[in-house]
Scaffold this motif. Structure first.
Motif, PDB file in Angstrom:
ATOM      1  N   TYR A 175      12.779  51.018  -8.042  1.00  0.00           N
ATOM      2  CA  TYR A 175      11.731  50.261  -7.337  1.00  0.00           C
ATOM      3  C   TYR A 175      10.524  50.034  -8.243  1.00  0.00           C
ATOM      4  O   TYR A 175      10.103  50.949  -8.958  1.00  0.00           O
ATOM      5  N   ALA A 176       9.988  48.847  -8.167  1.00  0.00           N
ATOM      6  CA  ALA A 176       8.708  48.553  -8.828  1.00  0.00           C
ATOM      7  C   ALA A 176       7.832  47.884  -7.767  1.00  0.00           C
ATOM      8  O   ALA A 176       8.131  46.783  -7.305  1.00  0.00           O
ATOM      9  N   GLY A 177       6.776  48.576  -7.354  1.00  0.00           N
ATOM     10  CA  GLY A 177       5.883  48.022  -6.335  1.00  0.00           C
ATOM     11  C   GLY A 177       4.627  47.448  -6.952  1.00  0.00           C
ATOM     12  O   GLY A 177       4.472  47.417  -8.183  1.00  0.00           O
ATOM     13  N   SER A 178       3.709  46.987  -6.123  1.00  0.00           N
ATOM     14  CA  SER A 178       2.407  46.456  -6.569  1.00  0.00           C
ATOM     15  C   SER A 178       2.565  45.434  -7.699  1.00  0.00           C
ATOM     16  O   SER A 178       1.925  45.548  -8.746  1.00  0.00           O
ATOM     17  N   HIS A 179       3.436  44.465  -7.509  1.00  0.00           N
ATOM     18  CA  HIS A 179       3.679  43.412  -8.516  1.00  0.00           C
ATOM     19  C   HIS A 179       4.129  43.998  -9.857  1.00  0.00           C
ATOM     20  O   HIS A 179       3.762  43.512 -10.921  1.00  0.00           O
ATOM     21  N   GLN A 202       2.769  53.661 -14.250  1.00  0.00           N
ATOM     22  CA  GLN A 202       1.727  52.984 -13.477  1.00  0.00           C
ATOM     23  C   GLN A 202       0.640  52.458 -14.429  1.00  0.00           C
ATOM     24  O   GLN A 202      -0.373  53.117 -14.645  1.00  0.00           O
ATOM     25  N   PRO A 203       0.888  51.294 -15.013  1.00  0.00           N
ATOM     26  CA  PRO A 203      -0.038  50.804 -16.045  1.00  0.00           C
ATOM     27  C   PRO A 203      -1.437  50.484 -15.535  1.00  0.00           C
ATOM     28  O   PRO A 203      -2.340  50.281 -16.347  1.00  0.00           O
ATOM     29  N   ALA A 204      -1.631  50.471 -14.219  1.00  0.00           N
ATOM     30  CA  ALA A 204      -2.973  50.146 -13.700  1.00  0.00           C
ATOM     31  C   ALA A 204      -3.578  51.344 -12.969  1.00  0.00           C
ATOM     32  O   ALA A 204      -4.444  51.171 -12.112  1.00  0.00           O
ATOM     33  N   VAL A 280      -7.030  42.781 -13.803  1.00  0.00           N
ATOM     34  CA  VAL A 280      -6.810  41.898 -14.956  1.00  0.00           C
ATOM     35  C   VAL A 280      -6.186  42.753 -16.052  1.00  0.00           C
ATOM     36  O   VAL A 280      -6.886  43.378 -16.846  1.00  0.00           O
ATOM     37  N   ILE A 281      -4.891  42.850 -16.036  1.00  0.00           N
ATOM     38  CA  ILE A 281      -4.198  43.561 -17.122  1.00  0.00           C
ATOM     39  C   ILE A 281      -3.002  42.711 -17.530  1.00  0.00           C
ATOM     40  O   ILE A 281      -2.538  41.867 -16.767  1.00  0.00           O
ATOM     41  N   ASN A 282      -2.536  42.996 -18.736  1.00  0.00           N
ATOM     42  CA  ASN A 282      -1.427  42.209 -19.253  1.00  0.00           C
ATOM     43  C   ASN A 282      -0.106  42.785 -18.733  1.00  0.00           C
ATOM     44  O   ASN A 282       0.670  43.393 -19.476  1.00  0.00           O
ATOM     45  N   ASP A 284       2.933  42.145 -15.429  1.00  0.00           N
ATOM     46  CA  ASP A 284       3.373  41.416 -14.243  1.00  0.00           C
ATOM     47  C   ASP A 284       4.813  41.812 -13.920  1.00  0.00           C
ATOM     48  O   ASP A 284       5.371  42.721 -14.546  1.00  0.00           O
ATOM     49  N   LYS A 285       5.401  41.132 -12.960  1.00  0.00           N
ATOM     50  CA  LYS A 285       6.766  41.504 -12.569  1.00  0.00           C
ATOM     51  C   LYS A 285       7.762  41.301 -13.707  1.00  0.00           C
ATOM     52  O   LYS A 285       8.723  42.054 -13.846  1.00  0.00           O
ATOM     53  N   GLY A 286       7.543  40.274 -14.502  1.00  0.00           N
ATOM     54  CA  GLY A 286       8.450  40.017 -15.627  1.00  0.00           C
ATOM     55  C   GLY A 286       8.435  41.189 -16.602  1.00  0.00           C
ATOM     56  O   GLY A 286       9.484  41.635 -17.090  1.00  0.00           O
ATOM     57  N   LYS A 287       7.216  41.718 -16.851  1.00  0.00           N
ATOM     58  CA  LYS A 287       7.102  42.857 -17.773  1.00  0.00           C
ATOM     59  C   LYS A 287       7.745  44.092 -17.140  1.00  0.00           C
ATOM     60  O   LYS A 287       8.336  44.923 -17.831  1.00  0.00           O
ATOM     61  N   ALA A 288       7.613  44.208 -15.831  1.00  0.00           N
ATOM     62  CA  ALA A 288       8.229  45.346 -15.135  1.00  0.00           C
ATOM     63  C   ALA A 288       9.757  45.286 -15.299  1.00  0.00           C
ATOM     64  O   ALA A 288      10.415  46.312 -15.498  1.00  0.00           O
TER      65      ALA A 288
END
Ligand SMILES: O=P(O)(O)OC[C@H]1O[C@H](O[C@H]2O[C@H](CO)[C@@H](O)[C@H](O)[C@H]2O)[C@H](O)[C@@H](O)[C@@H]1O
Length: 350
Positions: A175-179, A202-204, A280-282, A284-288
């Motif tokens: 699972y990957a939540g929060s976008h 959790q990068p953010a 504002v961090i680099n 997104d879902k694609g990176k996930a």
């Protein structure tokens, strides 16, 4: 998901390819709403700031309107034949059905590893007015469970990971939540509160207090708007306007914009009748997806999705949309048909 939605990731031994079912990164229009304005020499500072605010609010409002297709466009699928709807048939020729293209998709997958990445809302569950009631049907759950028996399968959602797990309830998935900002890299570790830190990415994480604060402010300011709803997704916050009268959308845009002025490290993007406030961090879902592929040992190159040309993004949508996805499916029932076909194909090829 919005690179598009969810889809299977097809990989060969030396090269992997990720894509997703849903729309993982992107049909979203993104607006950074930064605090503090810049003024041109000679211009009155407050007038200049007001002008910037108007531009931001109008931009947001335009995005809200353009992401909310009118009913006539909803006829594009199913109720009007493609011949009668040039926009629909033009779009379908660019983004054909993953069901009718199934043979071609699996032919390209022969001898490769496949991983499946799924969005949740609108992909596994129908879009409904109440976000707390976006339940997945038991047959859809069975289809996803089956797919996970044969392919590594992940849900990548804008929801909080905890919420999406409550809906899906399948321990055999990733699972990957929060976008994509809250990832569990081990199956059977999904109980959100009890995950071992080693299995969490959790990068953010530093934004957690800020997200709580902005969530409270957004709740407070939108309290008086009938139908507006604020959903705290842990590392992002959704402001829903699906149930808000269209005449009040501008007020929603204005209030969100005003709140965001105090949070220069947050931005707002637009989803399906929802404004999504996020760091504002680099990331997104694609990176996930890339991160998960790496964690699963499936990514032996730094190249990505379309660049590798070995994954298939499948957009789940009932209306034509700009998308990077290669294929489309109309709705969750077609997604289920696709997942079932994938399992049948795999069983026959064993
Ligand atoms: O990026 P996603 O995984 O697609 O998440 C986007 C939002 O999904 C949910 O909202 C959407 O589904 C709701 C239930 O069907 C619907 O009421 C809403 O209008 C849709 O936007 C979720 O509730 C949001 O928090 C996510 O931002």
């Amino acid at each position: 998901m919005d690179t598009s939605t969810s889809s299977p990731v097809i990989t060969d031994p030396l090269s992997i390819s990720p894509p997703l079912l849903g729309s993982l990164t992107s049909n979203l229009m993104s607006f950074s709403v930064m605090s503090g304005g810049c003024s041109s020499p000679g211009m009155n500072v407050s007038a200049s700031r007001r002008k910037i605010e108007e531009v931001l609010v109008n931009g947001l409002l335009d995005a809200m309107k353009s992401s909310s297709p009118r009913k006539k466009h909803n006829l594009a699928f199913g109720q009007v034949s493609p011949d009668e709807d040039p926009a629909y048939s033009a779009w379908m020729s660019k983004c054909p059905s993953a069901l009718t293209s199934f043979k071609q998709i699996v032919a390209n997958a022969q001898g490769r590893k496949i991983a499946v990445f799924l969005d949740y809302d609108g992909t596994l569950s129908p879009i409904v007015d109440d976000p707390d009631k976006a339940f997945m049907s038991p047959v859809m759950r069975a289809a996803v469970r089956n797919v996970a028996k044969y392919f590594p399968t992940a849900i990548v959602s804008g929801r909080s990971r905890k919420k999406v797990f409550e809906f899906v309830k399948l321990k055999e998935l990733y699972y990957a939540g929060s976008h994509g900002m809250d990832i569990v890299t081990s199956v059977a570790e999904h109980n959100a509160e009890k995950c071992k830190e080693a299995n969490l990415f959790q990068p953010a994480s530093e934004f957690l207090p800020m997200i709580d604060e902005v969530s409270k402010s957004l709740l407070e300011v939108t309290n008086g708007i009938e139908g507006a709803r604020v959903e705290n997704n842990k590392f992002s916050v959704s402001v829903h306007y699906r149930n808000v009268a269209e005449k009040d959308w501008e007020v929603v845009a204005r209030l969100v914009n005003e709140v965001l002025e105090a949070f220069p490290r947050l931005k707002v993007t637009n989803g399906r009748m929802v404004l999504e406030v996020r760091p504002v961090i680099n990331w997104d879902k694609g990176k996930a997806v890339e991160f998960l592929l790496q964690s699963l040992g499936l990514n032996d190159s730094e190249n990505v999705l379309r660049e590798r040309n070995c994954g298939y993004g499948i957009l789940v949508s009932q209306v034509p949309k700009d998308t990077e996805a290669l294929y489309s499916l109309r709705d969750p029932s077609e997604v289920m048909g696709f997942l079932n076909s994938l399992v049948r194909w795999k069983k026959h090829s064993l």
